[in-house]
Design a protein around this motif. Structure first.
Motif, PDB file in Angstrom:
ATOM      1  N   THR A  38      -6.612   6.491 -33.220  1.00  0.00           N
ATOM      2  CA  THR A  38      -4.867   6.591 -33.279  1.00  0.00           C
ATOM      3  C   THR A  38      -4.344   5.474 -34.800  1.00  0.00           C
ATOM      4  OG1 THR A  38      -4.573   6.843 -30.913  1.00  0.00           O
ATOM      5  CG2 THR A  38      -2.462   7.039 -33.087  1.00  0.00           C
ATOM      6  N   LEU A  39      -3.973   6.276 -35.645  1.00  0.00           N
ATOM      7  CA  LEU A  39      -3.301   5.046 -37.178  1.00  0.00           C
ATOM      8  C   LEU A  39      -1.791   6.204 -37.223  1.00  0.00           C
ATOM      9  CD1 LEU A  39      -3.230   3.766 -39.174  1.00  0.00           C
ATOM     10  CD2 LEU A  39      -4.622   5.997 -40.500  1.00  0.00           C
ATOM     11  N   ASP A  40      -1.095   5.863 -37.081  1.00  0.00           N
ATOM     12  CA  ASP A  40      -0.115   5.587 -37.520  1.00  0.00           C
ATOM     13  C   ASP A  40       0.925   7.514 -36.086  1.00  0.00           C
ATOM     14  OD1 ASP A  40       0.464   3.685 -38.723  1.00  0.00           O
ATOM     15  OD2 ASP A  40       0.056   4.890 -40.313  1.00  0.00           O
ATOM     16  N   ARG A  41       0.240   7.408 -35.267  1.00  0.00           N
ATOM     17  CA  ARG A  41       0.305   7.955 -34.145  1.00  0.00           C
ATOM     18  C   ARG A  41      -0.421   9.490 -33.993  1.00  0.00           C
ATOM     19  NH1 ARG A  41       6.938   8.003 -32.262  1.00  0.00           N
ATOM     20  NH2 ARG A  41       6.942   5.539 -32.251  1.00  0.00           N
ATOM     21  N   HIS A  42      -1.394   9.858 -35.077  1.00  0.00           N
ATOM     22  CA  HIS A  42      -2.149  10.833 -35.653  1.00  0.00           C
ATOM     23  C   HIS A  42      -3.332  10.602 -34.480  1.00  0.00           C
ATOM     24  CE1 HIS A  42       0.303  12.952 -37.608  1.00  0.00           C
ATOM     25  NE2 HIS A  42       1.097  11.970 -38.512  1.00  0.00           N
ATOM     26  N   THR A  43      -3.917  11.083 -33.538  1.00  0.00           N
ATOM     27  CA  THR A  43      -4.962  10.333 -32.902  1.00  0.00           C
ATOM     28  C   THR A  43      -6.305  12.143 -33.605  1.00  0.00           C
ATOM     29  OG1 THR A  43      -3.457   9.901 -31.202  1.00  0.00           O
ATOM     30  CG2 THR A  43      -5.640  10.638 -30.682  1.00  0.00           C
ATOM     31  N   LEU A  48      -3.887  -2.606 -32.827  1.00  0.00           N
ATOM     32  CA  LEU A  48      -3.127  -4.044 -34.129  1.00  0.00           C
ATOM     33  C   LEU A  48      -2.270  -3.189 -35.195  1.00  0.00           C
ATOM     34  CD1 LEU A  48      -5.057  -3.694 -37.352  1.00  0.00           C
ATOM     35  CD2 LEU A  48      -7.000  -5.002 -35.802  1.00  0.00           C
ATOM     36  N   ARG A  49      -1.445  -4.061 -35.481  1.00  0.00           N
ATOM     37  CA  ARG A  49      -0.720  -3.711 -36.963  1.00  0.00           C
ATOM     38  C   ARG A  49      -0.949  -3.938 -38.139  1.00  0.00           C
ATOM     39  NH1 ARG A  49       4.304  -1.036 -36.584  1.00  0.00           N
ATOM     40  NH2 ARG A  49       4.424  -2.175 -37.958  1.00  0.00           N
ATOM     41  N   PHE A  50      -1.240  -3.724 -39.468  1.00  0.00           N
ATOM     42  CA  PHE A  50      -1.838  -3.833 -40.728  1.00  0.00           C
ATOM     43  C   PHE A  50      -0.788  -3.907 -41.769  1.00  0.00           C
ATOM     44  CE2 PHE A  50      -4.124  -0.087 -40.599  1.00  0.00           C
ATOM     45  CZ  PHE A  50      -4.307  -0.773 -42.186  1.00  0.00           C
ATOM     46  N   LYS A  51      -0.545  -4.795 -43.028  1.00  0.00           N
ATOM     47  CA  LYS A  51      -0.233  -4.055 -44.400  1.00  0.00           C
ATOM     48  C   LYS A  51      -0.918  -4.359 -45.490  1.00  0.00           C
ATOM     49  CE  LYS A  51       3.734  -6.577 -45.114  1.00  0.00           C
ATOM     50  NZ  LYS A  51       5.619  -6.398 -45.536  1.00  0.00           N
ATOM     51  N   THR A  52      -1.931  -3.757 -46.509  1.00  0.00           N
ATOM     52  CA  THR A  52      -2.432  -4.937 -47.278  1.00  0.00           C
ATOM     53  C   THR A  52      -1.993  -3.646 -48.559  1.00  0.00           C
ATOM     54  OG1 THR A  52      -4.333  -4.854 -48.386  1.00  0.00           O
ATOM     55  CG2 THR A  52      -4.284  -3.216 -46.889  1.00  0.00           C
ATOM     56  N   SER A  53      -2.194  -4.139 -50.122  1.00  0.00           N
ATOM     57  CA  SER A  53      -2.269  -3.743 -51.209  1.00  0.00           C
ATOM     58  C   SER A  53      -3.731  -3.202 -51.688  1.00  0.00           C
ATOM     59  CB  SER A  53      -1.197  -4.253 -52.459  1.00  0.00           C
ATOM     60  OG  SER A  53      -1.235  -6.537 -52.454  1.00  0.00           O
ATOM     61  N   GLU A  54      -4.384  -4.091 -50.481  1.00  0.00           N
ATOM     62  CA  GLU A  54      -6.068  -3.990 -51.500  1.00  0.00           C
ATOM     63  C   GLU A  54      -6.537  -2.726 -50.479  1.00  0.00           C
ATOM     64  OE1 GLU A  54      -7.303  -5.851 -53.339  1.00  0.00           O
ATOM     65  OE2 GLU A  54      -5.380  -7.243 -53.410  1.00  0.00           O
ATOM     66  N   HIS A  82       3.146  -1.434 -46.963  1.00  0.00           N
ATOM     67  CA  HIS A  82       3.993  -0.941 -45.570  1.00  0.00           C
ATOM     68  C   HIS A  82       3.280  -1.147 -44.276  1.00  0.00           C
ATOM     69  CE1 HIS A  82       7.284  -0.552 -47.921  1.00  0.00           C
ATOM     70  NE2 HIS A  82       6.753   0.116 -48.687  1.00  0.00           N
ATOM     71  N   TRP A  83       3.566  -0.933 -43.422  1.00  0.00           N
ATOM     72  CA  TRP A  83       3.028  -1.318 -42.006  1.00  0.00           C
ATOM     73  C   TRP A  83       2.414   0.048 -41.112  1.00  0.00           C
ATOM     74  CZ3 TRP A  83       1.830  -6.211 -39.866  1.00  0.00           C
ATOM     75  CH2 TRP A  83       2.034  -7.212 -40.471  1.00  0.00           C
ATOM     76  N   HIS A  84       1.156  -0.204 -40.816  1.00  0.00           N
ATOM     77  CA  HIS A  84       0.731   0.611 -40.350  1.00  0.00           C
ATOM     78  C   HIS A  84      -0.211   0.382 -38.885  1.00  0.00           C
ATOM     79  CE1 HIS A  84       0.682   3.416 -43.725  1.00  0.00           C
ATOM     80  NE2 HIS A  84      -0.115   1.944 -44.401  1.00  0.00           N
ATOM     81  N   SER A  85      -0.140   1.489 -37.898  1.00  0.00           N
ATOM     82  CA  SER A  85      -0.360   0.920 -36.628  1.00  0.00           C
ATOM     83  C   SER A  85      -2.157   1.022 -36.598  1.00  0.00           C
ATOM     84  CB  SER A  85       0.709   0.891 -35.509  1.00  0.00           C
ATOM     85  OG  SER A  85       1.138   2.458 -35.670  1.00  0.00           O
ATOM     86  N   VAL A  86      -2.261   0.867 -35.663  1.00  0.00           N
ATOM     87  CA  VAL A  86      -4.262   1.448 -35.467  1.00  0.00           C
ATOM     88  C   VAL A  86      -4.395  -0.056 -33.546  1.00  0.00           C
ATOM     89  CG1 VAL A  86      -6.200   1.351 -35.418  1.00  0.00           C
ATOM     90  CG2 VAL A  86      -4.667   0.924 -37.256  1.00  0.00           C
ATOM     91  N   VAL A  87      -4.656   1.838 -32.855  1.00  0.00           N
ATOM     92  CA  VAL A  87      -5.005   1.784 -31.711  1.00  0.00           C
ATOM     93  C   VAL A  87      -6.019   2.569 -31.464  1.00  0.00           C
ATOM     94  CG1 VAL A  87      -4.788   2.440 -29.150  1.00  0.00           C
ATOM     95  CG2 VAL A  87      -3.025   1.717 -30.709  1.00  0.00           C
TER      96      VAL A  87
END
Length: 1305
Positions: free
Chosen positions: A295-300, A218-224, A279-284
């Motif tokens: 994996t978060l933003d290609r760092h595994t 998934l991808r998410f973005k938040t200010s919290e 800003h958008w961040h991707s999680v796998v």
């Protein structure tokens, strides 16, 4: 029928299960590759070219023909591109793509047919045209290289793909001949929409699942900074939760725990930082059984879940954006997620698409919206030279300001204002908020100081609110009432006209304590009103300098953590540092091990037997651990102990239900494996004591007992045997108690038997488990012993040296590494002799794409001195370092944008590269990132390079002490202590013996003819030269301790009446007697009048040259004596040396016999050396009969105090470094005192019995007469090894030989 066949075909069933497991594993790999490869269509469409002119905007325009709408690649409209009014760092060109797009590349050109172009620029992106985020690469805010002329196109592929609607280019440098000029093109493709979460969770109904693998993306973005993103749970306690905590991503997973608490499955892993940046961040998340890739933003991160279960048992629903009230993980009251998500995939189901097509029940989700509601924050980014000036309400009697800030720096100026009569300052000091208010009027001065909070430089957003008015001031941090600090001190407020935030550089009568701030601010309130930063950006309100508006370019330099091996990362706004205390590593990133890789390495730096920390893989992932190092003359033994007690009893086991004993070591299995892999030889003792307990032999061939070694492999052979042979040691030697069996225990005897032996196949070691299966019958008993693992040799340290014998460049060592190699944070470590440009210099060069970097160290002495030199070169994200011989060091800090990535695609060349002058010398132990390269194997097939290299003694010969001779070996060196009175790997251990009453050592320099030679007597001889027989100088040294006097310590006779003696007189004083002829009475020297028979060790060193005699007793200064003029100076025909007592057939001084020879010396003698002979050592090494017992009780006392443990860097027993494993308690002198006493009592009893038997036998078989002592020559082999071990016979009584040693009791 097929199922029936499977039930009775376990091998086929096993094959099918393996195939099924392989299929599931390959499916997971395929799924992972499939997810990472989405979308399958190449994302490389032109996105800027189709846009209208109105999609392009800019900070300013030079004139109408230079408008931003003309800034399209390869277009010549208008003036041929965009140019701003002023060429400075405040200009920008912005593109609105119309909707969110996936951007993969960017290309630039200068303005057509002009001298205007941009040489460097920065890329910002946003979804809304506000809250800009700079493009990051390799952990830095990236600056792209631009153009060098107006026509060429420079394209950059984005290493980190971005999704955004708005792009903004910030020129950083431009043509020196003209001004800023730009034409651009954006490449990418369309992107699907998202939907928003407003603190309401989306529940997805699913079937009850028992899952062995998961793939969640998934991808998410938040200010919290807080909120649950995903949660699923099961009735049996399984759960998976993904949530934000303090703007970091936390994954919690539990595959199952049992009710007794013996199995705890909870696993928690944290990654990322500053994820509340909107800003958008991707999680796998990929899971197969207990193995997880996060994996978060290609760092595994790769980890393995706790517990023993493989399946995730989830009940009927999954929740996105929150969690139900009954959530299982500890800690209730979690916040729901507030922000946006997109591209939600769960095990192949696209949740986003299903929700859009209303294929899911979304009734639990209120006001479902497929558009992302943007926040209205307007951040401001400050650097060390920035400030923001805002107007305020002047001449007012109250100050009311507030803002949010985030920073990594502990200190900085947040706000400053000049009041009408005084100043107001809000600063960050040591991570705390401090407020200083200084006002004055005609009557008096007022001062109020407030302080609140702690650790506020953690990179998180923190809110500050200050209200000050007449006689009152209140400071609140993060809106918490508990943090509020109030003051009712006398105070008078009269506000000024302006407020400076983030910096103040004007001259003032009362300057602030801080002047700059590095960080971000937002939600700024002045006089209870929000600051209009849009008006500030347009220049209509306030002023600013070097401020980036509507963006926060904060970077977490500790995420990912570049500090290796558990080093703690600390950061400021511009850099980070690593604290390596307690890790066992050093350097800027805790990369370099402070310990030697092996016991062999400790020996080569002169260390003796002890316990040491070792680090076999150096900078590799294995941590240091403690082992016992035993430095012997021939080998260096590394010992790793285990926790299995000797003779552990086993009962109640059967073939159906075996008792499995776990063998745990003082190091992890990976660490032990590193020892066995690099060792030349390993062994481990294993013993099975049995009574009616069979070991290997069974009717069907499956052993009752087996053991498990490295790699969890089961082995069916026992100690003393080998792989594939189901036998014990007695079966190999054919001496089992029952010849029908191959093990003693297999005879099933009612008496205790034992099968023991060494396991020496090192690829199978160490023993990790032993399964015992025959102790459940009445009367069955067994006891198991598994000894420590012992290995010697280190192929990584000293083995595999290679010699370069030619300087022709093609004759180099190549193909060490594969053709394609990527190195990151590289460490090159080698022990080598090299001088690239001058004999005193070593250089290290590399280029990571931003220009070559050269480091050079200069030695004080030439390096072509035929000695080994150590070179260490390290390149990491902080610096590059070159170290020579642990002394000469140079370093170079890393540039602003890395050098974090080094990509090499050629072969590795050692010795020379094409076209260069080759290296001539030796290289060994070449390491790269903890991996030792096998140079020796490669040298065997490389012309001009030979395996092996001599010259160890030139570097390490200094460690051979006390006259020991350094001997070259193929892979190291050896200290030959044969001609010394010492022993040990460095000839530093005293060799001594304990003398009882009547015990003596007789050492013949000349053979004597004695009738009736005993067949058991032994003569060790050595051909002496005439000047060794007729002496004009002697050197004698020994140590002794005794409580009895008088006694003969040393007596040296001759075939004449010459002699020399060292005796203890009746009062315990020491006397030296010389009789060389010419005098009526022997020349006597009273060395010391003290009683030396006091049980304390004493040492004597004496030498004579002609008439001059020098004697040193203990640590006192030497004293000189002179023989009388009438005395001869030649000691003629030296014959025999006696220790402890004189038993001579020739002339003996009657005084010696009458006064000192009875009952003989009782005590200890050690390190006896006479000229080049060591008689006591030779006696102890050659004979096994008699009552001469080796002992160091007569060792000479220390004259130099030993180094304290606090100052000895290698004495680590009392260090504070803690490592998570057991240690063996080490006895310093290697002797267990209780065991020694018990052993001594037993030895006395046995000795008494043997003495009785000896006297009886001698009486029954007594012979009369004398005997000869010379025997036939020894073997050529023994003669070649040492002259002291050759047995030489001669018929010539005048031949001078080093005679045998005899012990008379």
């Amino acid at each position: 029928m097929f199922l029936f066949f499977l039930l009775f075909s376990p091998h086929l069933l096993y094959i099918l299960v393996c195939l099924l497991a392989s299929y599931l594993y390959l499916s997971l790999i395929y799924l992972r590759l499939h997810i990472h490869s989405l979308p399958t269509v190449k994302c490389d469409e032109t996105l800027a070219f189709p846009l209208p002119h109105t999609a392009f905007t800019s900070s300013s325009v030079f004139s109408n023909g230079y408008a931003p709408g003309y800034a399209k690649l390869n277009r010549r409209g208008g003036a041929g591109g965009w140019s701003p009014l002023d060429s400075d760092h405040y200009q920008w060109l912005q593109v609105d793509l119309g909707s969110r797009k996936q951007v993969s590349a960017i290309a630039t050109q200068g303005r057509y047919s002009s001298s205007d172009w941009t040489t460097r620029y920065r890329l910002l992106y946003s979804d809304t045209g506000r809250n800009w985020k700079p493009y990051h690469q390799d952990g830095n805010i990236w600056a792209f290289s631009g153009n060098s002329n107006s026509e060429s196109v420079v394209r950059h592929e984005l290493q980190q793909g971005i999704v955004a609607r708005f792009l903004r280019l910030i020129p950083l440098a431009w043509s020196e001949e003209g001004r800023i000029g730009l034409r651009i093109e954006i490449y990418g493709c369309s992107y699907c929409e998202c939907f928003a979460f407003d603190k309401h969770a989306l529940t997805v109904q699913v079937k009850k699942m028992k899952i062995i693998k998961d793939v969640i993306a998934l991808r998410f973005k938040t200010s919290e900074s807080e909120g649950v993103i995903l949660h699923g749970e099961g009735q049996q306690g399984d759960y998976i939760t993904l949530e934000l905590r303090k703007a970091k991503l936390l994954l919690q997973i539990n595959l199952g725990s049992n009710q007794y608490g013996s199995i705890l499955g909870h696993t928690s892993v944290t990654t990322g930082s500053l994820l509340d940046d909107n800003h958008w961040h991707s999680v796998v998340i990929e899971r197969y059984r207990r193995n997880v890739n996060f994996t978060l933003d290609r760092h595994t991160q790769h980890f393995r879940t706790n517990g023993e279960f493989d399946y995730l048992d989830l009940d009927y629903e999954l929740t996105f954006g929150g969690m139900p009230y009954s959530g299982k993980p500890v800690g209730g009251g979690r916040k729901n997620f507030k922000g946006c998500m997109e591209s939600i995939n769960y095990n192949g189901d696209n949740i986003t698409d299903l929700a859009r097509r209303k294929k899911l029940d979304t009734s639990s989700f209120r006001n479902l919206s497929f558009s992302c509601v943007e926040t209205h924050t307007f951040p401001v980014f400050f650097n060390a030279s920035s400030f923001l000036q805002l107007p305020g309400r002047a001449s007012h009697n109250m100050v009311s300001v507030g803002f949010q800030f985030r920073t990594w720096n502990p200190d900085g100026l947040l706000l400053f204002s000049n009041l009408d009569e005084g100043t107001l300052e809000i600063s960050l000091l040591d991570g705390k908020i401090v407020v200083y208010i200084n006002t004055s009027n005609a009557a008096r001065n007022y001062q109020v100081d407030l302080s609140s909070g702690s650790g506020l430089n953690d990179g998180q957003w923190h809110a500050v609110r200050l209200v000050a008015k007449e006689n009152f001031a209140m400071l609140t941090v993060d809106g918490e009432e508990t943090s509020a600090v109030r003051s009712t001190s006398p105070l008078s407020i009269n506000t000024g006209r302006t407020y400076h935030l983030g910096g103040y550089f004007l001259q003032t009568l009362f300057p602030p304590s801080q002047h700059t701030f590095q960080g971000c601010m937002q939600a700024i309130l002045v006089d209870d009103q929000p600051a209009d930063l849009h008006a500030v950006e347009k220049g209509t309100v306030g002023a600013f300098e070097n401020v980036s508006l509507d963006m926060c370019a904060i970077i977490d330099r500790c995420m990912p953590n570049h500090c290796e091996h558990g080093g703690r990362c600390k950061q400021t706004w511009e850099s980070f540092s690593c604290t390596c205390d307690g890790t066992g590593y050093s350097g800027a990133t805790c990369h370099t091990s402070v310990y030697e890789p092996s016991c062999e390495a400790y020996k080569h730096i002169g260390k003796s037997s002890d316990s040491y920390w070792i680090d076999p893989d150096g900078s590799g992932p294995l941590g240091p651990f403690k082992v016992n190092c035993n430095m012997t003359e021939d080998n260096v033994w590394t010992t790793v102990v285990n926790n299995l007690a000797p003779k552990t009893a086993i009962t109640g086991s059967s073939r159906e239900r075996r008792t499995v004993l776990q063998v745990n070591y003082s190091a992890s299995m990976e660490q032990v494996t590193a020892i066995t892999t690099s060792a030349e030889y390993c062994e481990q003792q294993i013993a099975y004591s049995c009574r009616m307990s069979r070991l290997l032999n069974t009717p069907d061939g499956t052993p009752f007992t087996w053991w498990v070694g490295r790699g969890s492999e089961k082995h069916l052979y026992w100690g003393g045997s080998g792989p594939g042979i189901k036998k014990c040691a007695c079966g190999i030697d054919r001496n089992c108690t029952d010849p029908k069996y191959d093990c003693n225990c297999d005879a099933d005897s009612r008496q205790w038997r034992e099968d023991s032996g060494l396991l020496v196949y090192k690829e199978h070691l160490p023993v990790s488990q032993v399964a015992v299966g025959d102790t459940n019958r009445p009367g069955s008993e067994a006891k198991l012993t598994v000894g420590p693992l012992r290995c010697h040799g280190d192929s990584k340290k000293m083995n595999h040296p290679v010699g370069f014998q030619t300087q022709t460049s093609p004759r180099t060592l190549s193909h060490i590494m594969s053709a394609s190699t990527v190195l990151k944070g590289d460490l090159y470590r080698c022990f080598c002799l090299c001088f690239p440009s001058a004999p005193e210099t070593v250089s290290f060069s590399f280029d990571v794409g931003n220009g070559p970097v050269d480091l050079t160290v200069h030695s004080a002495a030439p390096l072509n001195d035929d000695q080994w030199h150590q070179v260490m070169a390290e390149r990491n994200v902080k610096e590059a370092v070159l170290l020579l011989d642990q002394t000469y060091r140079t370093s170079r800090p890393a540039p602003a944008q890395g050098h974090t990535r080094l990509e090499l695609f050629s072969q590795l060349y050692v010795g020379a590269a094409g076209g260069q002058r080759g290296f001539l010398g030796c290289i060994r132990a070449l390491r790269m990132n903890g991996i030792t390269l096998d140079l020796e194997e490669r040298a065997k097939v490389t012309p001009g390079v030979e395996p092996g290299c001599q010259g160890h003694c030139t570097s390490f010969g200094m460690y051979c002490r006390n006259g020991g001779k350094c001997m070259e070996r193929y892979n190291g060196y050896l200290c030959d202590c044969t001609a010394t009175a010492y022993d040990g790997p460095f000839c530093t251990r005293d060799v001594g013996g304990f003398f009882e009453a009547g015990t003596l050592v007789k050492y013949n320099f000349l053979p004597e003819v004695v009738a009736g030679a005993s067949k058991d007597s032994k003569a060790l001889t050595k051909q002496l030269t005439p000047h060794e027989v007729n002496l004009t100088k002697e050197e004698l040294a020994f140590s002794f301790s005794t409580s009895s006097a008088p006694a003969v310590l040393v007596y040296i006779s001759s075939k004449t009446q010459d002699y020399m003696a060292v005796v203890l007189k009746q009062n315990g004083s020491l006397q030296v007697r010389y009789s060389l002829g010419g005098l009526k009475e022997p020349f006597s020297i009273e060395v010391d009048q003290r009683n030396l028979a006091n049980g304390q060790p004493h040492s004597l060193n004496m030498s004579r040259h002609n008439r001059s005699i020098s004697i040193q007793l203990d640590h006192y200064p030497p004293v000189s004596y002179t023989l009388p003029d009438a005395s001869d100076t030649q000691f003629n025909l030296v014959k025999t040396l006696f220790l402890g007592k004189v038993f001579e057939t020739g002339f003996v001084d009657p005084v010696i016999i009458e006064r000192y020879n009875t009952p003989g010396f009782i005590g200890c003698l050690s390190r006896v050396q006479f000229n080049r002979a060591a008689p006591l050592k030779s006696a102890l090494r050659a004979a096994t009969q008699g009552k001469l017992v080796e002992s160091n009780c007569g060792a000479s006392p220390l004259t130099i105090p030993p180094m304290s443990a606090a100052t000895d860097p290698w004495h680590l027993d009392n260090t504070d470094a803690l490592f998570p494993f057991n240690e063996e308690r080490v006895i310093p002198d290697g002797v267990n005192r209780d065991s020694a006493i018990i052993g001594g009592i037993i030895a006395v009893v046995i000795f008494t019995i043997l003495c009785t038997l000896v006297f009886l036998i001698r009486y029954m078989f007594r012979h009369k007469g004398t005997y000869h002592t010379n025997e036939a020559k020894g073997s050529g082999e023994s003669a070649a090894e040492s002259a002291d071990t050759a047995i030489i016979g001669t018929d010539n009584p005048e031949t001078i030989d080093e005679s045998k040693k005899e012990w008379f009791i």
